[in-house]
Write an enzyme that holds these catalytic residues in place. Structure first.
Site, PDB file in Angstrom:
ATOM      1  N   CYS A  42       0.848  -1.195   0.000  1.00 35.57           N
ATOM      2  CA  CYS A  42       0.000   0.000   0.000  1.00 35.57           C
ATOM      3  C   CYS A  42       0.887   1.251   0.000  1.00 35.57           C
ATOM      4  O   CYS A  42       2.000   1.244   0.527  1.00 35.57           O
ATOM      5  CB  CYS A  42      -0.898   0.005   1.229  1.00 35.57           C
ATOM      6  SG  CYS A  42      -2.048   1.411   1.270  1.00 35.57           S
ATOM      7  N   ASP A  44       0.432   3.819   1.705  1.00 41.32           N
ATOM      8  CA  ASP A  44       0.360   4.426   3.034  1.00 41.32           C
ATOM      9  C   ASP A  44       1.761   4.769   3.577  1.00 41.32           C
ATOM     10  O   ASP A  44       2.652   3.918   3.586  1.00 41.32           O
ATOM     11  CB  ASP A  44      -0.346   3.448   3.990  1.00 41.32           C
ATOM     12  CG  ASP A  44      -0.757   4.114   5.292  1.00 41.32           C
ATOM     13  OD1 ASP A  44       0.136   4.647   5.998  1.00 41.32           O
ATOM     14  OD2 ASP A  44      -1.950   4.107   5.622  1.00 41.32           O
ATOM     15  N   ARG A  46       2.820   5.037   6.394  1.00 37.68           N
ATOM     16  CA  ARG A  46       3.233   4.326   7.607  1.00 37.68           C
ATOM     17  C   ARG A  46       3.763   2.927   7.320  1.00 37.68           C
ATOM     18  O   ARG A  46       4.101   2.184   8.247  1.00 37.68           O
ATOM     19  CB  ARG A  46       2.040   4.239   8.574  1.00 37.68           C
ATOM     20  CG  ARG A  46       1.546   5.601   9.038  1.00 37.68           C
ATOM     21  CD  ARG A  46       0.184   5.504   9.677  1.00 37.68           C
ATOM     22  NE  ARG A  46      -0.831   5.083   8.712  1.00 37.68           N
ATOM     23  CZ  ARG A  46      -2.127   4.926   9.007  1.00 37.68           C
ATOM     24  NH1 ARG A  46      -2.555   5.145  10.234  1.00 37.68           N
ATOM     25  NH2 ARG A  46      -2.979   4.553   8.075  1.00 37.68           N
ATOM     26  N   HIS A  98      -2.061  -3.863   5.092  1.00 43.23           N
ATOM     27  CA  HIS A  98      -1.867  -3.457   6.496  1.00 43.23           C
ATOM     28  C   HIS A  98      -3.224  -3.220   7.140  1.00 43.23           C
ATOM     29  O   HIS A  98      -4.183  -2.820   6.472  1.00 43.23           O
ATOM     30  CB  HIS A  98      -0.991  -2.199   6.584  1.00 43.23           C
ATOM     31  CG  HIS A  98      -1.607  -0.981   5.978  1.00 43.23           C
ATOM     32  ND1 HIS A  98      -2.216   0.001   6.729  1.00 43.23           N
ATOM     33  CD2 HIS A  98      -1.729  -0.595   4.687  1.00 43.23           C
ATOM     34  CE1 HIS A  98      -2.676   0.935   5.914  1.00 43.23           C
ATOM     35  NE2 HIS A  98      -2.395   0.614   4.678  1.00 43.23           N
ATOM     36  N   CYS A 101      -6.228  -0.012   6.940  1.00 43.23           N
ATOM     37  CA  CYS A 101      -5.948   0.618   5.633  1.00 43.23           C
ATOM     38  C   CYS A 101      -7.088   1.574   5.275  1.00 43.23           C
ATOM     39  O   CYS A 101      -8.253   1.177   5.187  1.00 43.23           O
ATOM     40  CB  CYS A 101      -5.789  -0.458   4.563  1.00 43.23           C
ATOM     41  SG  CYS A 101      -5.414   0.222   2.926  1.00 43.23           S
TER      42      CYS A 101
HETATM   43 CO    CO Z   1      -3.410   1.275   3.060  1.00 45.10          CO
END
Ligand code: CO
Length: 218
Positions: A42, A44, A46, A98, A101
């Site tokens: 992803c 993302d 993080r 994750h 999400c």
């Molecule tokens: Co995500």
């Protein structure tokens, strides 16, 4: 001076520290990359791929998009996969989702966010495929977590059904697929049990991995 001078300064310090630890590091890497793994994760912020598995530059080939989706018509993702498998000859392809999400949550909630709704439609397809199970779950947080897991399993399955992976397996190339999920709260990876190194194993382990999620339930 750039308004991002602090990042450029940080880069100078990072390059110097890598160079101190291994003086020929960049020269060697500049000559060639030889990663054994392709990470499909992803976007993302993080979930930084290399850091999570503690790999150096040159060790991990990476493709990231919102909600780690693998679509059979996505030329970007397919090109990364094809280059990784056919040219770099990676030995492992890892789809990494994750928990928590935002893309998966937005797909489930169906709130309009713009163009990205079309992309998240693929995650809604995953939800619809398992709608009876998802409706049996008690709250939104649990639904998101289970849907994050189901999404990884379905996307890993998609990887295994591309012509790229099927052809690699057919010609006897060593290539193993994996589906993982990462916990934002503890920094830990969980293997979802779909690991497969052939079409037959993928079929069996795909079903077993789904069963594992259904058993986890709430
Ligand atoms: Co995500």
């Amino acid at each position: 001076m750039s308004s991002l001078q602090h990042l450029i300064d940080a880069n100078r310090r990072w390059a110097a520290s890598v160079n101190d630890a291994t003086p020929d590091f960049f020269q060697r890497l500049a000559a060639q990359q030889n990663p054994r793994y392709l990470w499909i994760g992803c976007s993302d912020s993080r979930v930084p791929a290399n850091e999570i598995v503690h790999l150096l530059p040159g060790e991990l080939f990476v493709h990231r998009n919102v909600a780690n989706v693998v679509v059979h018509t996505d030329l970007n993702c397919l090109s990364v996969l094809q280059f990784a498998v056919d040219v770099l000859r990676v030995e492992h392809v890892i789809v990494v989702g994750h928990y928590g999400c935002g893309g998966v949550r937005a797909a489930w909630q169906g709130k309009p966010l713009g163009l990205i709704d079309n992309w998240l439609r693929h995650v809604q397809d995953v939800a619809e495929q398992h709608i009876a199970f998802i409706r049996s779950l008690p709250d939104e947080a649990t639904i998101t977590d289970r849907l994050c897991e189901l999404n990884v399993i379905e996307q890993t399955h998609h990887v295994g059904r591309t012509t790229i992976v099927r052809d690699a397996w057919r010609r006897g190339q060593s290539l193993t697929l994996h589906g993982w999920i990462y916990g934002l709260r503890d920094g830990l990876i969980k293997d979802l049990g779909i690991e497969s190194d052939s079409g037959d194993r993928l079929k069996a382990n795909y079903a077993a991995a789904l069963e594992g999620v259904f058993r986890t339930g709430a």
